[in-house]
Motif scaffolding. Structure first.
Motif, PDB file in Angstrom:
ATOM      1  N   ILE A 293       0.831  -1.217   0.000  1.00 19.99           N
ATOM      2  CA  ILE A 293       0.000   0.000   0.000  1.00 19.99           C
ATOM      3  C   ILE A 293       0.860   1.259   0.000  1.00 19.99           C
ATOM      4  O   ILE A 293       0.455   2.293  -0.547  1.00 19.99           O
TER       5      ILE A 293
ATOM      6  N   LYS B  66     -16.148   1.670  10.553  1.00 20.19           N
ATOM      7  CA  LYS B  66     -15.609   0.848   9.457  1.00 20.19           C
ATOM      8  C   LYS B  66     -16.722   0.302   8.576  1.00 20.19           C
ATOM      9  O   LYS B  66     -16.481  -0.094   7.437  1.00 20.19           O
TER      10      LYS B  66
ATOM     11  N   ASP C  70     -17.511   3.484   6.075  1.00 28.68           N
ATOM     12  CA  ASP C  70     -16.543   3.796   5.008  1.00 28.68           C
ATOM     13  C   ASP C  70     -15.173   3.182   5.322  1.00 28.68           C
ATOM     14  O   ASP C  70     -14.214   3.881   5.594  1.00 28.68           O
ATOM     15  N   PHE C  71     -15.070   1.880   5.263  1.00 31.34           N
ATOM     16  CA  PHE C  71     -13.854   1.166   5.663  1.00 31.34           C
ATOM     17  C   PHE C  71     -12.612   1.710   4.959  1.00 31.34           C
ATOM     18  O   PHE C  71     -11.564   1.892   5.565  1.00 31.34           O
ATOM     19  N   HIS C  72     -12.724   1.959   3.653  1.00 35.24           N
ATOM     20  CA  HIS C  72     -11.527   2.297   2.895  1.00 35.24           C
ATOM     21  C   HIS C  72     -11.133   3.760   2.953  1.00 35.24           C
ATOM     22  O   HIS C  72     -10.103   4.138   2.414  1.00 35.24           O
ATOM     23  N   ARG C  73     -11.940   4.584   3.654  1.00 34.09           N
ATOM     24  CA  ARG C  73     -11.489   5.971   3.839  1.00 34.09           C
ATOM     25  C   ARG C  73     -11.286   6.303   5.313  1.00 34.09           C
ATOM     26  O   ARG C  73     -11.121   7.461   5.685  1.00 34.09           O
TER      27      ARG C  73
ATOM     28  N   PRO D  47      -3.682   4.214   8.767  1.00 31.80           N
ATOM     29  CA  PRO D  47      -4.874   3.657   8.131  1.00 31.80           C
ATOM     30  C   PRO D  47      -5.772   3.066   9.226  1.00 31.80           C
ATOM     31  O   PRO D  47      -5.313   2.800  10.351  1.00 31.80           O
TER      32      PRO D  47
ATOM     33  N   HIS E 196      -7.128   0.202   8.998  1.00 29.67           N
ATOM     34  CA  HIS E 196      -7.097  -1.263   8.883  1.00 29.67           C
ATOM     35  C   HIS E 196      -5.786  -1.806   9.435  1.00 29.67           C
ATOM     36  O   HIS E 196      -4.879  -1.070   9.801  1.00 29.67           O
TER      37      HIS E 196
ATOM     38  N   ALA F 199      -4.339  -5.464  -2.134  1.00 33.69           N
ATOM     39  CA  ALA F 199      -4.581  -4.453  -1.102  1.00 33.69           C
ATOM     40  C   ALA F 199      -4.872  -3.088  -1.699  1.00 33.69           C
ATOM     41  O   ALA F 199      -4.261  -2.681  -2.693  1.00 33.69           O
ATOM     42  N   ARG F 200      -5.821  -2.373  -1.077  1.00 30.91           N
ATOM     43  CA  ARG F 200      -6.169  -1.017  -1.512  1.00 30.91           C
ATOM     44  C   ARG F 200      -5.428   0.002  -0.660  1.00 30.91           C
ATOM     45  O   ARG F 200      -5.385  -0.096   0.565  1.00 30.91           O
TER      46      ARG F 200
ATOM     47  N   ASP G 247      -6.266   3.116  -0.265  1.00 27.82           N
ATOM     48  CA  ASP G 247      -7.143   4.258   0.013  1.00 27.82           C
ATOM     49  C   ASP G 247      -7.004   4.783   1.450  1.00 27.82           C
ATOM     50  O   ASP G 247      -6.916   5.994   1.663  1.00 27.82           O
ATOM     51  N   SER G 248      -7.003   3.861   2.414  1.00 31.61           N
ATOM     52  CA  SER G 248      -6.981   4.321   3.811  1.00 31.61           C
ATOM     53  C   SER G 248      -5.635   4.937   4.155  1.00 31.61           C
ATOM     54  O   SER G 248      -5.560   5.946   4.873  1.00 31.61           O
TER      55      SER G 248
END
Ligand code: NAD
Ligand code: 4TP
Length: 329
Positions: free
Chosen positions: A22, A277, A280-283, A298, A300, A312-313, A315-316
């Motif tokens: 990430i 979460k 908006d888990f990914h932000r 992040p 996560h 894996a993203r 974003d966070s």
């Protein structure tokens, strides 16, 4: 001529997790995402161990990162990277390296050499197995800053919601005894001050969740609300803090309810983090309040189950980098 701000320091985190992936993806997205200069404090070996294709530029000092940032991901190498890393397999033997990255990041922040710290996720179980004394970054960072572990405050944020767990990484059965007027007061005052000073909210509105179903149903389902939480809030109100509750937690998080407060103080970890979460888990961004430097991460963890698979993203992590930049603007 005004000097550009110092770069942000991103700590290695668990090298067998998704941190290398990430971090590389955040760097690759730097222009589209409008990210400020940052460097990784860790090891280029972590990227090679996961065969991550990203130009890496070793630096010898944080200030070199800014000039290098557009050409490659700057990496400030720490000694002692473990011989062999298997993506998805966190080992206790890696813990000293993971811990050293956090320790060194704080030293750089205290010397004013970095703008702030963004921590990549650590595998707590591996650190515990290696004798790590703190529940997580939140407490460890407080100690590194010369404060008691319980001094710092965890806040997580997504657009439209900020949550603050009064108790963090403790077994659920331990939570009731930790709900004290002193703890509520400490967390509320730090949250009030930081929302005002770091987030520009002139009169922060704090809402407080009850511990028990229906906030204790007027004492019929538990006493904590009437005997501890409400008196603590009354004292804070008398001191001019805009704080209300205790409210039933199950109606605190829907869209209309969220417009009535700037942050919600919850009684325990999952009471705070499940709604955040879910929304908006990914932000989501994890922010530590009460420290003499800015730290975000992040929302996560190490995601060992997908490490090394290019799934894996970032974003966070990108949101955490933006948040650290905003808080230090
Ligand atoms: N900030 C931190 O250091 C931090 C935060 C949370 C958890 N942790 C630690 O991480 C370890 C694993 O925790 P966990 O399993 O509860 O949660 P986790 O966030 O690591 O994983 C939960 C689920 O979300 C997925 N996921 C997580 N991040 C993702 C991403 N960026 N892109 C795509 N999918 C993603 C994972 O694959 C997994 O299925 C634990 O040791 C925990 O303590 C650390
Ligand atoms: N409680 C956080 C979460 O679940 O997102 C996470 O464990 C981070 O905790 P520290 O920042 O204290 O490591």
């Amino acid at each position: 001529m005004e000097q550009p701000p110092a770069p942000l320091c991103i700590t290695m985190g668990e090298p067998a997790g998704i941190a290398p992936e990430i971090t590389a993806k955040a760097w690759l997205a730097r222009q589209d995402a409008g990210l400020p200069p940052f460097f990784l404090l860790g090891s280029v070996q972590a990227f090679r161990a996961q065969s991550i294709a990203c130009p890496l530029l070793p630096i010898n000092a944080p200030h070199e990162a800014t000039a290098q940032f557009q050409h490659g991901l700057p990496v400030l190498e720490l000694p002692g990277f473990p011989e062999h890393i298997t993506p998805g397999k966190a080992l206790a033997t890696t813990a000293p390296f993971v811990i050293e990255a956090i320790t060194q990041a704080v030293a750089l922040a205290q010397q004013g050499l970095v703008r702030g710290i963004v921590t990549n996720p650590i595998q707590k179980s591996a650190l515990y197995a290696a004798g790590f004394q703190d529940p997580g970054h939140t407490e460890f960072l407080a100690r590194l800053a010369g404060k008691p572990p319980s001094y710092s405050v965890m806040m997580l944020a997504v657009p439209g919601l900020r949550v603050i767990p009064l108790t963090i990484h403790v077994p659920l059965k331990a939570v009731p005894a930790l709900i004290t007027e002193q703890a509520i007061r400490h967390v509320s005052l730090i949250a009030h001050q930081e929302l005002r000073d770091r987030f520009g909210i002139d009169r922060p509105r704090l809402a407080v969740a009850g511990l028990n179903p229906h906030a204790g149903e007027a004492g019929g389902i538990g006493q904590e609300e009437q005997s501890i939480i409400a008196p603590a809030l009354a004292t804070l109100k008398d001191e001019g803090i805009e704080i209300s509750g205790p409210y039933p937690a199950d109606t605190l998080f829907h869209e209309e309810a969220r417009t009535h407060y700037d942050a919600v103080l919850c009684m325990y970890h999952d009471q705070a983090l499940i709604p955040l979460k879910t929304i908006d888990f990914h932000r989501g961004v994890n922010i530590t309040l009460g420290l003499p430097f800015v730290r975000t991460s992040p929302d996560h963890g190490t995601a060992l189950n997908i490490a090394g698979q290019n799934k894996a993203r970032p974003d966070s992590l990108i949101a955490a980098i933006h948040m650290a930049a905003e808080m230090t603007r």
